[in-house]
Design an enzyme around this catalytic site. Structure first.
Site, PDB file in Angstrom:
ATOM      1  N   GLU A 184       7.948  -0.247  18.368  1.00  0.00           N
ATOM      2  CA  GLU A 184       9.007  -0.891  17.598  1.00  0.00           C
ATOM      3  C   GLU A 184       9.775   0.141  16.778  1.00  0.00           C
ATOM      4  O   GLU A 184       9.307   1.263  16.556  1.00  0.00           O
ATOM      5  CB  GLU A 184       8.422  -1.951  16.664  1.00  0.00           C
ATOM      6  N   LYS A 226      -1.218  -7.429   7.851  1.00  0.00           N
ATOM      7  CA  LYS A 226      -1.144  -6.852   6.511  1.00  0.00           C
ATOM      8  C   LYS A 226      -1.908  -7.747   5.529  1.00  0.00           C
ATOM      9  O   LYS A 226      -1.775  -8.964   5.555  1.00  0.00           O
ATOM     10  CB  LYS A 226       0.312  -6.695   6.093  1.00  0.00           C
TER      11      LYS A 226
END
Length: 305
Positions: free
Chosen positions: A21, A155
């Site tokens: 990405e 996360k």
């Protein structure tokens, strides 16, 4: 869609390719070091025997594989648009510079014939989503995109339990790499378990082959913990997370601003520890993804060689 010649040749010849990405370059790292780290990530893929394919939108085209000029622009241009799937049409039509998220990278990689993808951390369900309905577009995208996504879990600023529940509901497969503990990005153990564990890239390649034979359309998420000795100290992590969540509430930040704010808070208040952990885990994921991509080219279900 413009696919770099090296990548199109590798795909045609059946060699391993790993999608990467570009949002981590534009929005996830400091501008003064992001281009350098992006090249380190690509080098980690090459060192493990595969070809890196960083994806971005440049001058009205999806670019699969960036030259030095395009990579530098994504890293340093302050007008780069964080582009999820819903943004792709508008970014392309406007000719803007776009950095792809996990969701859009997975989608575009699959469109380009790339089946293995490495990132840092997966997006997920945000804390308080029962009121805000704030959930990353990564999850529904992975429910309909048959790629293997190597990540360091989600996360820890997110609602990990709710994210795991959503992955199960969406039939997105989850396997831990050499660990039954679901990682929490900066830390190795989020406090939750994975349903399956693989001990090698070859095992994961066999799982992908079996899924392909069944025609499954969902992604396979490979949870790869940050390496031993590289995770943040748990006490520092937990204290910083609690303070960051308080600051988030105090500043009334919601929506797309939540993740950048919290990651920025970690970077500022851990004296570089979170930033280094971020880099270490991404490089680790890139290397594993490359090993899986290479194993896919030589393995079949049930193979023992």
């Amino acid at each position: 869609m413009i696919i770099a010649e090296e990548i199109s040749t590798a795909l045609r010849e059946g060699r391993g390719v790993v999608a990467l990405e570009s949002t981590i370059i534009s929005h996830g790292l400091p501008h003064d070091s992001s281009a350098r780290v992006a090249r380190q990530i690509e080098a980690a893929v090459r060192d493990s025997g595969a070809i890196p394919a960083t994806i971005a939108i440049v001058e009205g085209h999806v670019r699969i594989g960036l030259d030095d000029d395009a990579l530098d622009r994504i890293a340093t241009d302050g007008n780069v648009i964080k582009s999820s799937i819903r943004d792709l049409g508008s970014v392309l039509a406007s000719g803007a510079l776009g950095a792809t998220t996990v969701a859009s990278t997975a989608y575009l990689a699959h469109r380009g014939g790339i089946r293995v993808f490495a990132t840092g951390g997966l997006g997920g369900v945000h804390r308080g989503a029962d009121k805000s309905f704030d959930e990353s577009a990564d999850l529904p995208a992975l429910a309909r995109t048959p790629v293997a996504l190597v990540c360091a879990g989600v996360k820890s600023i997110l609602d990990v339990h709710a994210t795991l529940e959503r992955l199960e509901t969406l039939s997105v497969s989850l396997v831990g790499y050499r660990s039954e503990k679901f990682p929490g990005f900066y830390i190795q153990d989020s406090g939750y378990l994975v349903p399956w564990v693989a001990q090698s890239a070859a095992e994961i390649a066999d799982t992908l082959a079996a899924r392909d034979a069944l025609g499954l359309e969902q992604a396979l998420v490979v949870a790869n913990p940050i390496p031993d000795g590289k995770e943040m100290a748990r006490e520092l992590h937990d204290a910083t997370l609690a303070a960051a969540l308080r600051a988030l509430r105090d500043n009334k930040i919601t929506g797309k601003g939540v993740t950048p704010f919290l990651l920025g808070y970690f970077h500022e208040h851990t004296h570089g520890a979170s930033l280094q952990a971020n880099i270490d885990l991404v490089l680790n994921n890139a290397a594993l993804a490359a090993q899986i991509a290479v194993a896919r080219t030589v393995r079949t279900p049930g193979s023992t060689t």
